[in-house]
Design a protein around this motif. Structure first.
Motif, short mmCIF file in Angstrom:
data_model
loop_
_atom_site.label_atom_id
_atom_site.label_comp_id
_atom_site.label_asym_id
_atom_site.label_seq_id
_atom_site.Cartn_x
_atom_site.Cartn_y
_atom_site.Cartn_z
N VAL A 1 0.81 -1.22 0.00
CA VAL A 1 0.00 0.00 0.00
C VAL A 1 0.84 1.28 0.00
CG1 VAL A 1 -1.94 -1.16 1.11
CG2 VAL A 1 -0.30 0.07 2.52
N LEU A 2 2.16 1.14 0.07
CA LEU A 2 3.06 2.28 0.13
C LEU A 2 3.22 2.94 -1.24
CD1 LEU A 2 4.80 3.54 2.39
CD2 LEU A 2 6.70 2.19 1.50
N SER A 3 3.08 4.26 -1.29
CA SER A 3 3.21 5.01 -2.55
C SER A 3 4.66 4.96 -3.05
CB SER A 3 2.77 6.46 -2.35
OG SER A 3 3.71 7.14 -1.55
N PRO A 4 4.89 5.33 -4.31
CA PRO A 4 6.23 5.24 -4.90
C PRO A 4 7.34 5.95 -4.12
CG PRO A 4 4.64 5.52 -6.63
CD PRO A 4 3.89 5.67 -5.32
N ARG B 1 13.51 -8.87 3.88
CA ARG B 1 12.15 -8.81 3.33
C ARG B 1 11.90 -7.49 2.62
NH1 ARG B 1 8.60 -10.70 8.34
NH2 ARG B 1 6.85 -10.22 6.94
N LEU B 2 12.36 -6.40 3.22
CA LEU B 2 12.17 -5.08 2.60
C LEU B 2 12.96 -4.97 1.30
CD1 LEU B 2 12.35 -3.00 5.87
CD2 LEU B 2 10.32 -3.29 4.42
N GLN B 3 14.20 -5.43 1.31
CA GLN B 3 15.00 -5.38 0.09
C GLN B 3 14.39 -6.26 -1.00
OE1 GLN B 3 18.90 -6.41 1.59
NE2 GLN B 3 19.38 -4.27 2.05
N ASP B 4 13.90 -7.43 -0.64
CA ASP B 4 13.24 -8.32 -1.60
C ASP B 4 12.01 -7.64 -2.22
OD1 ASP B 4 15.11 -10.28 -1.15
OD2 ASP B 4 13.81 -11.52 0.10
N ALA B 5 11.37 -6.76 -1.45
CA ALA B 5 10.17 -6.07 -1.92
C ALA B 5 10.50 -4.77 -2.66
CB ALA B 5 9.25 -5.76 -0.73
N GLY B 6 11.79 -4.45 -2.78
CA GLY B 6 12.19 -3.27 -3.53
C GLY B 6 12.35 -2.01 -2.71
N LEU B 7 12.36 -2.12 -1.39
CA LEU B 7 12.55 -0.96 -0.53
C LEU B 7 14.00 -0.90 -0.06
CD1 LEU B 7 9.43 -1.19 -0.50
CD2 LEU B 7 9.52 -0.28 1.79
N ARG B 8 14.42 0.30 0.30
CA ARG B 8 15.76 0.50 0.84
C ARG B 8 15.64 0.92 2.30
NH1 ARG B 8 19.28 5.05 -1.80
NH2 ARG B 8 18.30 6.34 -0.23
N VAL B 9 16.41 0.29 3.16
CA VAL B 9 16.42 0.65 4.58
C VAL B 9 17.15 1.98 4.74
CG1 VAL B 9 17.23 -0.01 6.87
CG2 VAL B 9 16.26 -1.74 5.35
N LEU B 10 16.46 2.93 5.36
CA LEU B 10 17.02 4.27 5.57
C LEU B 10 17.57 4.45 6.98
CD1 LEU B 10 14.07 6.20 3.93
CD2 LEU B 10 16.26 5.63 2.90
N GLY C 1 15.76 -1.39 17.38
CA GLY C 1 14.63 -2.24 17.03
C GLY C 1 13.64 -1.63 16.06
N THR C 2 13.86 -0.39 15.65
CA THR C 2 12.99 0.28 14.69
C THR C 2 13.68 0.35 13.34
OG1 THR C 2 11.97 1.62 16.43
CG2 THR C 2 11.75 2.43 14.17
N VAL C 3 12.92 0.10 12.28
CA VAL C 3 13.45 0.20 10.92
C VAL C 3 12.56 1.15 10.13
CG1 VAL C 3 13.79 -1.05 8.75
CG2 VAL C 3 14.53 -2.07 10.89
N VAL C 4 13.19 2.06 9.39
CA VAL C 4 12.48 2.94 8.46
C VAL C 4 13.01 2.61 7.07
CG1 VAL C 4 12.02 5.33 7.76
CG2 VAL C 4 12.30 4.75 10.19
N ALA C 5 12.09 2.36 6.13
CA ALA C 5 12.48 2.02 4.76
C ALA C 5 11.68 2.87 3.79
CB ALA C 5 12.24 0.54 4.49
N GLY C 6 12.18 2.99 2.57
CA GLY C 6 11.47 3.78 1.58
C GLY C 6 11.65 3.24 0.18
N ARG C 7 10.75 3.66 -0.68
CA ARG C 7 10.82 3.34 -2.11
C ARG C 7 11.63 4.44 -2.80
NH1 ARG C 7 7.13 -0.48 -3.90
NH2 ARG C 7 5.27 -0.71 -2.64
N PHE C 8 12.34 4.05 -3.84
CA PHE C 8 13.10 5.04 -4.61
C PHE C 8 13.06 4.67 -6.06
CE2 PHE C 8 14.71 5.41 -0.38
CZ PHE C 8 14.75 6.78 -0.20
#
Length: 82
Positions: free
Chosen positions: A42-45, A61-70, A75-82
């Motif tokens: 559901v995350l926008s581009p 899992r995030l990398q497999d889904a195309g997100l980059r860990v920022l 214990g907290t992870v923030v990731a984004g699409r690029f």
């Protein structure tokens, strides 16, 4: 701030939202693990996804889904699409 809205929702399964519609998603507790892929869906581009606490395999899992860990801290992870 005016014009910005945050709407918390509680779900037990799939998120009841269209693909790539949300600028930001925060998944906490057990949902950070069980709904991680739904949060990505559901995350926008240019959106950001926050997991707290992040599951042990979150980065993979995030990398497999195309997100980059920022950010990964306490214990907290923030990731984004690029």
């Amino acid at each position: 701030p005016p014009g910005q809205r945050v709407t918390p929702i509680r779900v037990a399964g799939a998120l009841p939202l269209a693909n790539e519609r949300l600028a930001g998603v925060v998944l906490s507790g057990a949902a950070a693990d069980t709904l991680l892929e739904e949060g990505v869906r559901v995350l926008s581009p240019l959106g950001r996804l926050v997991l707290e606490p992040a599951p042990g395999d979150a980065t993979e899992r995030l990398q497999d889904a195309g997100l980059r860990v920022l950010l990964q801290q306490d214990g907290t992870v923030v990731a984004g699409r690029f």
